[in-house]
Design an enzyme around this catalytic site. Sequence first.
Site, mmCIF file in Angstrom:
data_model
loop_
_atom_site.group_PDB
_atom_site.id
_atom_site.type_symbol
_atom_site.label_atom_id
_atom_site.label_comp_id
_atom_site.label_asym_id
_atom_site.label_seq_id
_atom_site.Cartn_x
_atom_site.Cartn_y
_atom_site.Cartn_z
ATOM 1 N N ASN A 1 0.854 -1.180 0.000
ATOM 2 C CA ASN A 1 0.000 0.000 0.000
ATOM 3 C C ASN A 1 0.893 1.233 0.000
ATOM 4 O OD1 ASN A 1 -2.388 -1.535 0.172
ATOM 5 N ND2 ASN A 1 -2.149 -1.717 2.390
ATOM 6 N N HIS B 1 6.745 -1.818 3.056
ATOM 7 C CA HIS B 1 6.521 -3.211 3.451
ATOM 8 C C HIS B 1 5.652 -3.888 2.413
ATOM 9 C CE1 HIS B 1 3.465 -0.612 5.343
ATOM 10 N NE2 HIS B 1 2.622 -1.609 5.171
HETATM 11 P P1 DGP Z 1 -0.363 -0.811 5.740
HETATM 12 O O1 DGP Z 1 -1.754 -0.486 6.116
HETATM 13 O O2 DGP Z 1 -0.226 -1.353 4.321
HETATM 14 O O3 DGP Z 1 0.580 0.332 6.011
HETATM 15 O O4 DGP Z 1 0.072 -2.043 6.659
HETATM 16 C C1 DGP Z 1 0.510 -1.904 7.940
HETATM 17 C C2 DGP Z 1 0.276 -3.217 8.608
HETATM 18 O O5 DGP Z 1 1.049 -3.224 9.787
HETATM 19 C C3 DGP Z 1 -1.145 -3.482 9.018
HETATM 20 O O6 DGP Z 1 -1.651 -4.603 8.282
HETATM 21 C C4 DGP Z 1 -1.097 -3.806 10.491
HETATM 22 C C5 DGP Z 1 0.378 -3.998 10.740
HETATM 23 N N1 DGP Z 1 0.813 -3.534 12.035
HETATM 24 C C6 DGP Z 1 0.615 -2.307 12.571
HETATM 25 N N2 DGP Z 1 1.196 -2.212 13.775
HETATM 26 C C7 DGP Z 1 1.773 -3.426 14.005
HETATM 27 C C8 DGP Z 1 2.515 -3.947 15.089
HETATM 28 O O7 DGP Z 1 2.791 -3.294 16.097
HETATM 29 N N3 DGP Z 1 2.935 -5.237 14.975
HETATM 30 C C9 DGP Z 1 2.646 -6.002 13.866
HETATM 31 N N4 DGP Z 1 3.106 -7.258 13.854
HETATM 32 N N5 DGP Z 1 1.971 -5.524 12.823
HETATM 33 C C10 DGP Z 1 1.520 -4.261 12.894
#
Ligand code: DGP
Length: 148
Positions: free
Chosen positions: A121, A134
């Site tokens: 995204n 990511h």
């Molecule tokens: P996006 O919306 O494409 O920027 O994806 C960010 C993703 O990161 C979302 O699917 C949730 C994940 N995410 C957010 N905070 C954390 C965290 O503290 N730990 C983990 N494992 N994932 C997280």
Amino acid sequence: QEILRNIPCWPGKEQLAPDLGLCYNMRTMKKECMNMSDCLFCKIISGDIPSTKVYEDELVYAFRDIHPQASTHVLFVPKAHIPDAQAITAENARLVAHIFTVIPQVARQLGLEEGYRVVTNCGKHGCQSVQHLHFHLLGGNQLSETMA
Ligand code: DGP
């Protein structure tokens, strides 16, 4: 050297990835590193925030998404702080290419023989919520035909 100057670094790494022809010097890169102190994924990479690791090498860290949107939902992040897909350049593209060689290996390990989806995204319309490049690996069940 000019090319290396454009590639961001990450805390704790002095010289990396000689096989990819990339080399970092923390002294000259210090300013960029400090700008990453508020980045959630930089904190996950450094271990300051816990995560469920799936894969790690000198360039990439992969971990389970905290809010899975499929049976298997893994995030692949370059250890270098690249903000988003818009910031991919000829200079840092090798990191991205490396991630895309790791994804099929990890997908195989996770048993995604029936296929999967890889998504990044970008920006407001792309609903990017974490400003560190990511790639989402989604699989383990049938995904929807629509992507937006
Ligand atoms: P996006 O919306 O494409 O920027 O994806 C960010 C993703 O990161 C979302 O699917 C949730 C994940 N995410 C957010 N905070 C954390 C965290 O503290 N730990 C983990 N494992 N994932 C997280």
